[in-house]
Design an enzyme around this catalytic site. Structure first.
Site, short mmCIF file in Angstrom:
data_model
loop_
_atom_site.label_atom_id
_atom_site.label_comp_id
_atom_site.label_asym_id
_atom_site.label_seq_id
_atom_site.Cartn_x
_atom_site.Cartn_y
_atom_site.Cartn_z
N TYR A 293 -16.99 21.89 20.09
CA TYR A 293 -15.61 22.35 19.81
C TYR A 293 -15.63 23.75 19.22
O TYR A 293 -16.22 24.00 18.18
CB TYR A 293 -15.01 21.38 18.81
CG TYR A 293 -13.55 21.52 18.50
CD1 TYR A 293 -12.65 20.54 18.91
CD2 TYR A 293 -13.05 22.56 17.74
CE1 TYR A 293 -11.30 20.62 18.59
CE2 TYR A 293 -11.69 22.65 17.42
CZ TYR A 293 -10.83 21.68 17.85
OH TYR A 293 -9.50 21.76 17.53
N TYR A 344 -7.17 24.78 24.70
CA TYR A 344 -7.26 24.32 23.31
C TYR A 344 -6.44 23.04 23.18
O TYR A 344 -5.32 23.04 22.72
CB TYR A 344 -6.73 25.41 22.38
CG TYR A 344 -6.75 25.09 20.91
CD1 TYR A 344 -7.94 24.88 20.22
CD2 TYR A 344 -5.57 25.02 20.18
CE1 TYR A 344 -7.96 24.62 18.87
CE2 TYR A 344 -5.57 24.76 18.81
CZ TYR A 344 -6.77 24.56 18.17
OH TYR A 344 -6.78 24.30 16.82
#
Lengths: 394, 148
Positions: A293, A344
């Site tokens: 991430y 995102y």
């Protein structure tokens, strides 16, 4: 006493996502995006959406489980769960919580999901504070420390300085995501490649280690996965992808107020990574593809170090673009474009990509991938991670 | 004690809320003193304020004045304006200051320096009190500058 584990007990049977948009560009409301992603995951799994009996999410998702259950005509809601913490720290935990519900018999068929429409609601990179700063913010906001990037930047400064790691290592992380996005039509940055020159010329967000391309986008969309018991997954359309290990939380006082965590220059994974590898009975050397991430590239570095993928002493040599690329890099990473360049979606898109790699259907496929790690949003607390594998890894 | 009338950042940023848990700190800064929590049970320093001692779980937490000096533990220099008050301003420098004489607690503030000045981890700094007398309620921020 039998071993308490989720290893091999549940599978991700379906994945789904909406079209991914730049922030504020979604024509659809956030809740509608959630519904679209959930229905897509059910369709992918070949399961009637009315069979879903649970929902798990994170990051204060606004599409709440009771409303979803009513909107979808769910027959019986047996599990609803919101994981504490902001951003994508809970992405793997949402899958883990769904898995725990399924394995314990609390539910049979649970959706883990994330939905975001930042046109409909507020953005993360602009202050949402009122005239008075409350709680921790009272000691931070008056000094102009407000945004997520600013909350984490001093961890990065200290870690990079302590270990002599150069900004070029972070550039490689950003470029890997952009490189992979160029062959992923789902990616928001599809057709928008990043070069070293473009990266180096990009404006400072925060000195000394956050240029524009070190920071994630903000996007609109939704993603979802469907979690079922392992034995059920065998009868469904896709090759099953099994949960091998997962953990969430944070080490000693990692959420101490006003930047007082004892181990401050950390992504907060030291104990979480150890617990995840222990459940998986695997280590970083067994992983074929990494999804790490990116809120900020510095956080990816910390996360890779704390999961054992990168030795900080060798970070400058190891974190170069060719090592991070599918299909043949030493550590193919963020193979769909990740948060930086695919979307995102607070990391949910990375869980979907992990499943694609294990099914052999990814846009940037790593041949014969059997084990994929998903490292959730770093530097918040709680953080979470998971490892998925094919049937051969059971 | 050192005070400044020149503010590190433009006016218009959020003012600190001063609830009972943290009021002694803000009362201290108004008087030009740096006061932090210290457990009356075990003597542990604690920052930021909390209701319980993280070490011995005593609720009997006192407040103690500590020397307004420290060293830079980390830093950042934001350029992008994340609040409307900062539009057209910047870059500015934020430091995380460690107080070695107070259990190594850390405080966040601005380093008073030129926006291009090099910043060194480990550098010795001292507090500068920045009053906001016109605010309601008034408050005083704690900024930092390099020790001579």
């Amino acid at each position: 006493m039998s071993e308490r584990t989720l290893r091999g007990k549940v599978a991700i049977a379906g994945i789904g996502e909406t079209t991914y948009y730049k922030h504020g560009q979604s024509p659809d409301a956030e809740f509608k995006l959630a519904l679209q992603a959930i229905l897509a995951a059910c369709d992918d799994a070949g399961i009637d959406p009315k069979e879903v009996d649970g929902f798990a999410s994170y990051g204060d998702d606004r599409s709440d489980a009771p409303r979803l259950a009513a909107a979808l005509g769910i027959k019986e809601l047996r599990f609803s769960n919101m994981h504490w913490g902001g951003g994508g720290g809970g992405v793997a935990a949402s899958v883990a919580n769904a898995a725990a519900a399924v394995h314990s018999g609390m539910a049979n068929c649970v959706i883990a999901f994330r939905s975001l429409a930042q046109g409909q609601f507020a953005r993360y990179g602009r202050s949402r504070l009122g005239a008075a700063a409350m709680g921790d913010d009272a000691f931070l906001a008056p000094y102009g420390l407000i945004s997520p990037a600013q909350r984490f930047a001093m961890k990065i400064t200290r870690f990079m300085s302590d270990h002599g790691i150069r900004h070029e290592a972070l550039r490689a992380i950003a470029m890997a995501s952009y490189h992979h996005a160029q062959s992923n039509p789902r990616a928001v940055m599809y057709g928008r490649p990043l070069t070293e020159e473009k990266y180096d010329a990009s404006r400072w967000i925060i000195e000394p280690f956050h240029r524009l391309f070190d920071c994630c986008q903000e996007n609109d969309g939704a993603g979802a996965v469907l979690v079922v018991p392992a034995d059920r997954a065998k009868d469904l359309p896709h090759k099953p992808t099994y949960l091998l290990g997962t953990a969430q939380g944070g080490h000693h006082r990692s959420a101490a107020p006003v930047h007082n965590a004892p181990d401050y220059a950390s992504a907060h994974f030291p104990t979480v990574a150890k617990n995840m590898w222990a459940m998986a009975k695997l280590g970083p050397q067994d992983v074929d593809v990494v999804q790490a991430y990116e809120n900020f590239t510095g956080g990816v570095l910390l996360s890779l170090v704390e999961h054992g993928f990168v030795d900080p002493k060798k970070a400058n040599e190891f974190l170069v673009l060719e090592n991070l690329l599918a299909p043949s890099g030493k550590m193919p990473m963020n193979t769909s474009g990740g948060n930086l360049a695919e979307c995102y979606m607070h990391g949910l898109e990375m869980v979907n990509e992990a499943v694609r790699q294990l099914r052999g259907t990814a846009n940037n496929q790593v041949a014969g991938a059997e084990v994929v790690a998903v490292l959730g949003g770093p530097m918040v607390t709680p953080v979470s991670s998971l490892v998925l594998g094919t049937e051969a890894t059971l | 004690m050192s005070t400044t009338t020149k503010r590190a950042l433009p006016d218009g940023l959020p003012a600190p809320d001063q609830p009972p848990l943290t009021k002694p700190y803000w009362d201290g800064t108004r008087a030009g003193k740096l006061v932090i929590q210290r457990c009356k049970g075990c003597g542990a320093h604690q920052w930021g304020p909390e209701w319980v001692c993280h070490r011995c779980h005593s609720f009997d937490l006192g407040w103690e004045e500590v020397a307004p000096t420290g060293r830079i533990w980390s830093w950042q220099r934001p350029h992008h304006p994340v609040h409307q008050a900062l539009t057209g301003f910047g870059p500015y420098t934020i430091v995380l200051v460690e107080l070695p004489h107070a259990g190594n607690v850390r405080m966040v503030g601005n380093l008073i320096c030129e926006p291009t000045a090099p910043v060194e981890i480990g550098a010795e700094v001292e507090a500068v009190f920045e009053p906001h007398d016109e605010a309601d309620p008034p408050y005083t921020l704690v900024q930092w500058r390099l020790k001579d």
